[in-house]
Design a protein around this motif. Structure first.
Motif, PDB file in Angstrom:
ATOM      1  N   ASP A  60      38.860  -5.660  16.991  1.00 22.53           N
ATOM      2  CA  ASP A  60      38.798  -6.554  18.150  1.00 22.53           C
ATOM      3  C   ASP A  60      39.145  -5.689  19.359  1.00 22.53           C
ATOM      4  OD1 ASP A  60      39.937  -8.322  20.195  1.00 22.53           O
ATOM      5  OD2 ASP A  60      39.978  -9.917  18.691  1.00 22.53           O
ATOM      6  N   GLY A  99      37.378  -6.885  24.938  1.00 21.05           N
ATOM      7  CA  GLY A  99      38.147  -8.023  25.442  1.00 21.05           C
ATOM      8  C   GLY A  99      37.914  -8.350  26.911  1.00 21.05           C
ATOM      9  N   ASN A 134      36.721 -10.233  30.255  1.00 21.48           N
ATOM     10  CA  ASN A 134      36.684 -11.638  30.608  1.00 21.48           C
ATOM     11  C   ASN A 134      35.412 -11.914  31.376  1.00 21.48           C
ATOM     12  OD1 ASN A 134      39.248 -12.195  29.443  1.00 21.48           O
ATOM     13  ND2 ASN A 134      40.143 -11.116  31.186  1.00 21.48           N
ATOM     14  N   HIS A 167      40.338  -2.675  31.385  1.00 23.50           N
ATOM     15  CA  HIS A 167      39.532  -2.891  30.189  1.00 23.50           C
ATOM     16  C   HIS A 167      38.979  -1.583  29.628  1.00 23.50           C
ATOM     17  CE1 HIS A 167      39.227  -7.049  31.938  1.00 23.50           C
ATOM     18  NE2 HIS A 167      39.663  -7.259  30.712  1.00 23.50           N
ATOM     19  N   HIS A 194      34.999  -9.856  21.540  1.00 21.77           N
ATOM     20  CA  HIS A 194      35.883 -10.995  21.775  1.00 21.77           C
ATOM     21  C   HIS A 194      36.075 -11.297  23.274  1.00 21.77           C
ATOM     22  CE1 HIS A 194      38.640 -14.016  20.312  1.00 21.77           C
ATOM     23  NE2 HIS A 194      39.467 -13.696  21.268  1.00 21.77           N
ATOM     24  N   TYR A 206      46.025 -19.586  24.376  1.00 23.25           N
ATOM     25  CA  TYR A 206      45.541 -18.261  23.965  1.00 23.25           C
ATOM     26  C   TYR A 206      45.868 -18.030  22.481  1.00 23.25           C
ATOM     27  CZ  TYR A 206      44.962 -13.124  24.638  1.00 23.25           C
ATOM     28  OH  TYR A 206      44.564 -11.806  24.585  1.00 23.25           O
ATOM     29  N   ASP A 235      43.342 -17.447  19.251  1.00 31.46           N
ATOM     30  CA  ASP A 235      43.394 -16.280  18.374  1.00 31.46           C
ATOM     31  C   ASP A 235      43.579 -16.671  16.914  1.00 31.46           C
ATOM     32  OD1 ASP A 235      42.748 -13.799  19.484  1.00 31.46           O
ATOM     33  OD2 ASP A 235      44.559 -13.800  20.717  1.00 31.46           O
ATOM     34  N   GLN A 239      50.810  -7.227  25.537  1.00 28.69           N
ATOM     35  CA  GLN A 239      50.519  -8.454  24.768  1.00 28.69           C
ATOM     36  C   GLN A 239      51.117  -8.413  23.366  1.00 28.69           C
ATOM     37  OE1 GLN A 239      46.533 -10.063  24.937  1.00 28.69           O
ATOM     38  NE2 GLN A 239      46.173  -9.259  26.988  1.00 28.69           N
ATOM     39  N   PHE A 246      50.814 -11.103  19.944  1.00 27.90           N
ATOM     40  CA  PHE A 246      50.259 -10.790  18.632  1.00 27.90           C
ATOM     41  C   PHE A 246      51.292 -10.899  17.509  1.00 27.90           C
ATOM     42  CE2 PHE A 246      46.822  -9.227  21.300  1.00 27.90           C
ATOM     43  CZ  PHE A 246      45.741  -9.788  20.639  1.00 27.90           C
TER      44      PHE A 246
END
Ligand code: ARG
Length: 591
Positions: free
Chosen positions: A119, A122, A124, A133, A159, A324, A328, A352, A356
């Motif tokens: 993944d 990501g 947006n 990114h 994703h 969020y 996930d 993040q 996770f």
């Protein structure tokens, strides 16, 4: 083919055993004193206690057994009990010959093929790709290629973020500008236009405008929230407009990612996970995992061994909206149902990490995943500017990825034109390849979890630990090979392939670097660590360049010797080009 260290250790172990000691003492490593020896075994020191004997005595016995082993040029016992080893040139040449004969350069594929989902990316939707990114795309692409090279079945998923407030904001701004559009007419029953009511550049301007307005204007923000809820509840007009946003934005993202040499197998989005949410929520309630707490639905995920507070995992907000985390978790269900993966790797900003931790723990606790399925978080640090703060444009704004790439390419173009006269068109193409190597290598040569400074001057330099330096080395090899082919009239597929024992010290040093390839790749795959490949190819390039400066290859009169060198160069080229391909960039023919 076995790694050289294992082969050496095997011989050393046999020698220990032949002297009556346990074979495990034969484990050998690369010497940390290359001036004294190439490989070093410290087993005699470790054996001291068990055998109540001076290490040097043990070492002497072992060394005697190794004395006429053809693998070694020299085996020496050194006080207080080191065993110092040098490989014989013919053994080394034989090993490299075998490596050259193997399509995977002696890297053994994994015995158990895993299915791995990565993944990464990501991005947006509708927000311009920015340097934040960039890291996910660069690191994720390389990790994907590493796992693939290791023999696994790997699925890369971008994703996309397409389900948040950003959608409501854009819809609201479009409504303010063009209220007459059918998307906003609740009584409209016909077919919506096929053409999007905006272009990508308009879209990229609409989002920041809307986002700024919503911060100042409470009513505007509420409108955006309402539009988000309408979209999520399936309002026809909102969905149709959203589809336009997706189409326009994805076309642009594809172009951008392809410029970065980044390819996804799946273009899934957060919205694709939404259908899984209602059943998931029911299931979590029914099984007693999730319970209401002050109006929200949560799952406890604390563990006794926690040293810091891990908040419960929220599944639904007080207003019943998904979060969020919810998305996930639902995405995991989708992935398990569709691909039954052995492992999912998330390449995301390390800020993040808590998110996770919550998602992984909740997925395990609620048994969304098999016990032996791996969920890995590969968190990366921030890309900073020279001032040590997150990278910005000169004006202090958020740097768009396209502009960053263009800037680097321009810099490379100038350098190439300065270096030598070149056809401008070819120079442009070359600048593109070299520029990408500068950006990617600059990132990947750092351990992913660390922050790093994006230093344009340093990254674009042809000297030092940079992408352009690696490419320069490859181009140098290609140029020698081409000249050799030209002079001998041989066809490419008839390049000499037999490697000879080293004729001098710098040639041996180059060979000793080459034999590391399979162990470096194995480590990179185990630790998901592209930076290990970078430091390997940097050392290899240095060794190659030293050999090149100290050896007259094309002027060599002994044709057999020359052919041996050409074979060695060709193997070096393959190792370097295979490595950079795994890192996600490529070399030009000339530079
Ligand atoms: N779109 C997110 C962001 O920009 C990254 C998505 C990471 N992947 C995931 N499965 N949450 O922050």
């Amino acid at each position: 083919m076995k790694k050289i260290l294992d082969l050496i250790s095997q011989e050393a172990s046999a020698a220990f055993e032949a002297c009556g000691y346990d074979g495990s003492y034969g484990k050998t490593g690369i010497s940390n004193r290359p001036d004294l020896c190439e490989y070093q075994c410290n087993g005699a020191m470790a054996a001291k206690k068990k055998y109540q004997k001076a290490p040097i005595e043990i070492a002497n016995e072992v060394v005697e057994k190794l004395a006429d082993n053809p693998m070694f040029e020299r085996a020496e016992a050194v006080n207080p009990g080191f065993i110092n080893l040098r490989l014989s040139g013919s053994y080394l040449a034989g090993y490299l010959d075998e490596m050259a004969a193997d399509a995977d350069l002696s890297f053994p594929k994994a015995e158990q093929q895993k299915t791995i989902i990565i993944d990464y990316g990501g991005a947006n939707v509708a927000k311009p790709l920015h340097v934040g990114h960039l890291r996910s795309a660069i690191i994720g692409e390389s990790v994907k290629r590493i796992c693939r090279f290791a023999g696994h079945k790997v699925i890369g998923d971008v994703h996309l973020g397409d389900w948040g407030l950003q959608m409501g904001l854009i819809i609201t701004e479009v409504r303010h500008r063009s209220p007459q559009l059918p998307y906003f007419d609740p009584d409209f029953e016909g077919e919506y236009p096929k053409e999007a009511p905006f272009t990508i550049s308009e879209l990229e301007e609409i989002y920041p405008t809307a986002s700024a307005k919503s911060k100042e204007d409470e009513a505007y923000k509420n409108e955006a929230l309402e539009a988000t809820a309408m979209l999520q509840d399936g309002d026809r007009g909102c969905r149709a407009l959203w589809q336009h946003i997706l189409n326009v934005s994805i076309a642009d993202l594809k172009k951008n990612y392809s410029n970065l040499n980044v390819e996804f197998d799946l273009w899934k989005k957060e919205s694709d996970a939404q259908p899984y949410i209602p059943d998931m929520v029911d299931y979590m309630k029914r099984e007693g995992y999730a319970y209401q707490d002050q109006g929200a639905l949560i799952v406890d995920i604390k563990e006794d061994t926690d040293t810091k507070e891990v908040p419960p995992c929220m599944i639904l907000k007080t207003d019943g909206a998904a979060l969020y985390t919810t998305t996930d978790l639902a995405t995991i269900i989708d992935r398990v149902e569709t691909y039954d993966p052995d492992e999912i790797i998330y390449v995301v900003d390390k800020r993040q990490e808590m998110h996770f931790t919550q998602v992984f723990r909740c997925a395990r606790k609620t048994k969304l995943v098999k016990e032996d399925m791996d969920l890995k978080f590969l968190g990366f640090g921030t890309m900073n500017g020279k001032d040590g703060k997150p990278f910005k444009t000169r004006e202090g704004g958020v740097m768009r990825l396209e502009n960053l790439i263009a800037e680097i390419e321009e810099e490379m173009y100038k350098k190439i034109m300065e270096n030598h006269e070149a056809d401008p068109e070819e120079a442009r193409r070359t600048a593109k390849l070299v520029g990408l190597s500068a950006i990617k290598y600059g990132d990947l040569s750092n351990q992913a979890s660390k922050d790093y400074v994006f230093d344009v001057d340093k990254f674009t330099s042809f000297e030092g630990n940079t992408g352009p330096y690696i490419l320069y080395t490859i181009v140098r090899i290609k140029s020698i090979l081409n000249k050799y082919l030209e002079r001998t009239g041989l066809a490419r597929e008839h390049l000499p392939s037999s490697i000879l024992p080293p004729a001098n010290e710098s040639e041996k040093a180059l060979m000793l670097e080459l034999v590391k390839f399979n162990s470096v790749m194995e480590q990179a795959a185990e630790e998901l660590a592209p930076h290990k490949i970078c430091s390997f190819i940097y050392d290899l390039s240095n060794a190659l360049n030293r050999f090149y400066h100290e050896t007259k290859i094309l002027a060599q009169e002994d044709k057999a010797q020359q052919a041996g060198w050409i074979a060695l160069l060709e193997l070096t080229r393959r190792v370097l080009e295979t490595s950079i391909d795994i890192l996600g960039f490529e070399a030009p023919e000339r530079m």
